[in-house]
Write an enzyme that holds these catalytic residues in place. Structure first.
Site, PDB file in Angstrom:
ATOM      1  N   ARG A 103      51.347 -28.356 101.187  1.00 18.39           N
ATOM      2  CA  ARG A 103      50.090 -28.640 101.890  1.00 18.39           C
ATOM      3  C   ARG A 103      49.965 -30.122 102.283  1.00 18.39           C
ATOM      4  O   ARG A 103      49.564 -30.436 103.398  1.00 18.39           O
ATOM      5  CB  ARG A 103      48.924 -28.271 100.970  1.00 18.39           C
ATOM      6  CG  ARG A 103      47.561 -28.329 101.632  1.00 18.39           C
ATOM      7  CD  ARG A 103      46.437 -28.237 100.595  1.00 18.39           C
ATOM      8  NE  ARG A 103      46.644 -27.238  99.600  1.00 18.39           N
ATOM      9  CZ  ARG A 103      46.161 -25.994  99.651  1.00 18.39           C
ATOM     10  NH1 ARG A 103      45.421 -25.621 100.657  1.00 18.39           N
ATOM     11  NH2 ARG A 103      46.413 -25.138  98.674  1.00 18.39           N
ATOM     12  N   GLY A 159      51.574 -29.333  94.955  1.00 19.22           N
ATOM     13  CA  GLY A 159      50.162 -29.264  94.580  1.00 19.22           C
ATOM     14  C   GLY A 159      49.248 -30.359  95.065  1.00 19.22           C
ATOM     15  O   GLY A 159      48.025 -30.197  95.015  1.00 19.22           O
ATOM     16  N   PRO A 190      56.191 -30.603  97.534  1.00 17.00           N
ATOM     17  CA  PRO A 190      54.916 -30.667  98.243  1.00 17.00           C
ATOM     18  C   PRO A 190      54.930 -29.788  99.495  1.00 17.00           C
ATOM     19  O   PRO A 190      55.927 -29.746 100.213  1.00 17.00           O
ATOM     20  CB  PRO A 190      54.798 -32.151  98.626  1.00 17.00           C
ATOM     21  CG  PRO A 190      56.216 -32.644  98.688  1.00 17.00           C
ATOM     22  CD  PRO A 190      57.022 -31.810  97.725  1.00 17.00           C
ATOM     23  N   TYR A 208      39.452 -17.715 100.052  1.00 22.73           N
ATOM     24  CA  TYR A 208      39.164 -18.760  99.043  1.00 22.73           C
ATOM     25  C   TYR A 208      37.825 -19.459  99.260  1.00 22.73           C
ATOM     26  O   TYR A 208      37.588 -20.503  98.672  1.00 22.73           O
ATOM     27  CB  TYR A 208      40.227 -19.871  99.082  1.00 22.73           C
ATOM     28  CG  TYR A 208      41.661 -19.429  99.136  1.00 22.73           C
ATOM     29  CD1 TYR A 208      42.225 -18.688  98.104  1.00 22.73           C
ATOM     30  CD2 TYR A 208      42.475 -19.800 100.207  1.00 22.73           C
ATOM     31  CE1 TYR A 208      43.562 -18.317  98.152  1.00 22.73           C
ATOM     32  CE2 TYR A 208      43.809 -19.427 100.252  1.00 22.73           C
ATOM     33  CZ  TYR A 208      44.338 -18.684  99.217  1.00 22.73           C
ATOM     34  OH  TYR A 208      45.663 -18.324  99.270  1.00 22.73           O
ATOM     35  N   CYS A 266      37.129  -6.956 113.291  1.00 23.47           N
ATOM     36  CA  CYS A 266      36.151  -5.949 112.883  1.00 23.47           C
ATOM     37  C   CYS A 266      35.937  -6.018 111.385  1.00 23.47           C
ATOM     38  O   CYS A 266      36.429  -5.176 110.633  1.00 23.47           O
ATOM     39  CB  CYS A 266      36.647  -4.570 113.280  1.00 23.47           C
ATOM     40  SG  CYS A 266      36.992  -4.518 115.026  1.00 23.47           S
ATOM     41  N   GLU A 267      35.249  -7.021 110.958  1.00 20.81           N
ATOM     42  CA  GLU A 267      35.038  -7.259 109.540  1.00 20.81           C
ATOM     43  C   GLU A 267      33.906  -8.271 109.408  1.00 20.81           C
ATOM     44  O   GLU A 267      33.985  -9.357 109.986  1.00 20.81           O
ATOM     45  CB  GLU A 267      36.348  -7.840 108.976  1.00 20.81           C
ATOM     46  CG  GLU A 267      36.335  -8.115 107.533  1.00 20.81           C
ATOM     47  CD  GLU A 267      37.304  -7.227 106.756  1.00 20.81           C
ATOM     48  OE1 GLU A 267      37.976  -6.367 107.350  1.00 20.81           O
ATOM     49  OE2 GLU A 267      37.338  -7.395 105.543  1.00 20.81           O
ATOM     50  N   TYR A 297      49.240 -23.112 105.324  1.00 21.65           N
ATOM     51  CA  TYR A 297      48.744 -21.787 104.936  1.00 21.65           C
ATOM     52  C   TYR A 297      47.806 -21.176 105.981  1.00 21.65           C
ATOM     53  O   TYR A 297      46.916 -20.409 105.652  1.00 21.65           O
ATOM     54  CB  TYR A 297      48.083 -21.840 103.546  1.00 21.65           C
ATOM     55  CG  TYR A 297      48.999 -22.426 102.487  1.00 21.65           C
ATOM     56  CD1 TYR A 297      50.128 -21.724 102.073  1.00 21.65           C
ATOM     57  CD2 TYR A 297      48.770 -23.687 101.938  1.00 21.65           C
ATOM     58  CE1 TYR A 297      50.996 -22.270 101.133  1.00 21.65           C
ATOM     59  CE2 TYR A 297      49.628 -24.229 100.992  1.00 21.65           C
ATOM     60  CZ  TYR A 297      50.732 -23.514 100.603  1.00 21.65           C
ATOM     61  OH  TYR A 297      51.588 -24.051  99.669  1.00 21.65           O
TER      62      TYR A 297
HETATM   63  N1  LLP Z   1      56.069 -24.967  94.543  1.00 20.37           N
HETATM   64  C1  LLP Z   1      55.727 -23.729  94.130  1.00 20.37           C
HETATM   65  C2  LLP Z   1      56.539 -23.068  93.121  1.00 20.37           C
HETATM   66  C3  LLP Z   1      54.584 -23.111  94.666  1.00 20.37           C
HETATM   67  O1  LLP Z   1      54.254 -21.896  94.246  1.00 20.37           O
HETATM   68  C4  LLP Z   1      53.823 -23.783  95.655  1.00 20.37           C
HETATM   69  C5  LLP Z   1      52.638 -23.154  96.238  1.00 20.37           C
HETATM   70  C6  LLP Z   1      54.231 -25.056  96.069  1.00 20.37           C
HETATM   71  C7  LLP Z   1      55.357 -25.619  95.486  1.00 20.37           C
HETATM   72  C8  LLP Z   1      53.509 -25.845  97.117  1.00 20.37           C
HETATM   73  O2  LLP Z   1      52.230 -26.192  96.729  1.00 20.37           O
HETATM   74  P1  LLP Z   1      51.345 -27.177  97.666  1.00 20.37           P
HETATM   75  O3  LLP Z   1      51.988 -28.559  97.638  1.00 20.37           O
HETATM   76  O4  LLP Z   1      51.339 -26.621  99.019  1.00 20.37           O
HETATM   77  O5  LLP Z   1      50.022 -27.165  97.025  1.00 20.37           O
HETATM   78  N2  LLP Z   1      47.759 -19.968 100.006  1.00 20.37           N
HETATM   79  C9  LLP Z   1      47.092 -20.965  99.193  1.00 20.37           C
HETATM   80  C10 LLP Z   1      48.075 -21.881  98.512  1.00 20.37           C
HETATM   81  C11 LLP Z   1      49.065 -21.130  97.647  1.00 20.37           C
HETATM   82  C12 LLP Z   1      50.086 -22.032  97.054  1.00 20.37           C
HETATM   83  C13 LLP Z   1      51.206 -21.235  96.482  1.00 20.37           C
HETATM   84  N3  LLP Z   1      52.246 -22.000  95.921  1.00 20.37           N
HETATM   85  C14 LLP Z   1      46.097 -21.733 100.080  1.00 20.37           C
HETATM   86  O6  LLP Z   1      45.993 -21.414 101.253  1.00 20.37           O
HETATM   87  O7  LLP Z   1      45.409 -22.607  99.599  1.00 20.37           O
END
Ligand code: LLP
Length: 444
Positions: A297, A252, A295, A338, A365-366, A394
């Protein structure tokens, strides 16, 4: 100390003596010529800087295992880098398990997540010796148990719970609040533990898992999450006389897409996490649990940029200027999905002072295929190379073949060298899975 997630650009970004943007010692216009556009470019130095920061930030708490959330961006080469950096992998589908396995990754250092794992996926995970499975719901408990029995194994599981913590991020990427599709509600954990202890003999319950959301800028939510999880562990341990020594805190940590974003550093996050572990271990009498973090992102987001070639443009009479590029929502769905914002530069003339306000559109086409609205950029001409920063997470992983547009290539750059890590898709590959049933074929 600032960490790479707090910068908009990859750590090696500079303007070279040709006046062009360079990343990892490679001029972006040269990369465009060599590999074509759209192109995802990943800076190895930035990836290793951030994994290094995670490692040193958690030195205080050695019982931590970082599990890179592969969903952010996964290829075999990235698996290799994560292995070299001592990270495990958080995997969330059969395809991710397959990719890790094919890359030669030590599968005991992986974890399988998801809210609807299929029979085939769980079976494959157990065949590949995936280290831990995070069970998301009652259906999965039964399924994992049955499949583990066939394999004559005791599957190590943790229970995914919804800790009831809301973080301030886009509602589509919040996951820890109570009304969520993920995990057990805390009022359901007793029933889950009882089932495991009484019926599911092929499950070994090791701990709890939560993930509160993505693109998080606040420290307090990690602090609160640990408190909720430790309190629940203590309650379950006492009630059922079991030992739960694994706690997975999810991922996150946010990154800086634009000047307005102010993410905390990896060190600040780590300090909050270790502090909260210390306090709550003491408060609830839990002895040095094994902690996992996932982690995604923050590891890969800042390291990646996308370059496009400018094509047609349209001046709406008395209105906007639309500048189209050769990609769009099929390589980056985030602006449409988003309302995500990015920082953009023109790679072959970043310093030009004469500017105008343009809206950069994709080629699909959108009408919603807009990558960024009303941004001030140097006057763009056909053929200019436009660079979007922070597309490392992502972007490719959520890409599609909408309009049968081919998926771009990805390259890894380092010290002036560039290597393909994903080939550009070809038209042959695009049609590879298509089948024309016999009865539709023309008959004389
Ligand atoms: N662990 C679990 C169980 C998760 O569901 C996720 C992300 C992560 C770890 C990794 O989270 P991060 O560190 O990347 O924030 N597609 C969206 C983000 C969806 C995240 C889904 N789960 C975007 O493009 O912002």
């Amino acid at each position: 100390m600032k960490t790479a997630n707090q910068y908009i650009k990859p750590v090696t970004t500079r303007i070279n003596d040709r006046g062009n943007i360079e990343i990892g010692g490679c001029d972006l216009t040269d990369l465009a010529n060599k590999y074509g556009t759209p192109l995802y470019i990943y800076d190895e130095a930035t990836i290793r800087a951030i994994t290094g920061s995670y490692k040193s930030a958690f030195k205080e708490y050695p019982q931590i295992q970082m599990m890179y959330a592969s969903k952010a961006f996964m290829t075999k080469a990235i698996c290799k880098i994560m292995e070299q950096e001592g990270f495990g992998l958080d995997l969330c589908s059969g395809g991710e398990i397959y990719t890790a396995f094919q890359s030669g990754f030590d599968m005991t250092k992986t974890l399988f997540n998801g809210n609807n794992k299929t029979y085939e996926e769980i079976n494959y995970a157990l065949e590949c010796n995936v280290g831990i499975i995070s069970a998301d719901n009652f259906y999965e408990l039964g399924l994992i148990n049955d499949i583990a029995e066939i394999h004559n194994k005791k599957a190590e599981i943790i229970l995914r719970v919804t800790p009831g913590i809301e973080c301030h991020t886009h509602e589509y990427i919040q996951t820890g609040h109570l009304d969520s599709k993920f995990g057990f509600d805390l009022t359901q954990t007793d029933e889950a533990v009882e089932l495991i202890l009484k019926e599911y003999k092929n499950l070994k319950l090791c701990g709890l898992h939560a993930h509160i959301g993505s693109q998080i800028f606040e420290k307090q939510v990690y602090y609160d999450e640990i408190e909720v999880l430790f309190k629940e562990i203590k309650r379950l341990q006492d009630k059922y006389n079991i030992s739960l020594n694994k706690v997975n805190l999810g991922g996150g940590l946010g990154i800086k897409y634009t000047e307005e974003d102010e993410p905390i550093s990896v060190f600040e996050a780590a300090e909050t996490i270790t502090e909260s572990i210390k306090i709550n271990s003491k408060k609830y009498g839990i002895n040095s649990p094994q902690i996992y973090i996932e982690p995604g992102r923050s590891i890969i987001g800042t390291a990646g940029v996308t370059i496009y070639t400018a094509g047609s443009s349209k001046q709406v009479p008395n209105g906007k200027i639309y500048q189209a590029v050769d990609g769009g929502m099929s390589d980056n769905i985030r602006p449409s999905l988003y309302q995500a914002k990015y920082t953009v530069e023109v790679a072959n003339k970043p310093d030009e002072t004469e500017k105008e306000t343009v809206t950069i559109s994709g080629k699909h086409c959108e009408s919603g295929d807009i990558l960024i609205k009303d941004i001030n950029l140097p006057l763009i001409e056909e053929g200019d190379i436009i660079c979007f920063y922070d597309t490392g997470a992502y972007g490719y992983s959520m890409s599609s073949n909408y309009n049968r547009v081919l998926k771009p290539a990805a390259v890894l750059v380092n010290n002036g060298k560039s290597d393909i890590i994903i080939n550009r898709q070809t038209y042959e590959q695009l049609c590879e899975s298509d089948v024309i049933p016999e009865r539709l074929k023309f008959k004389e």
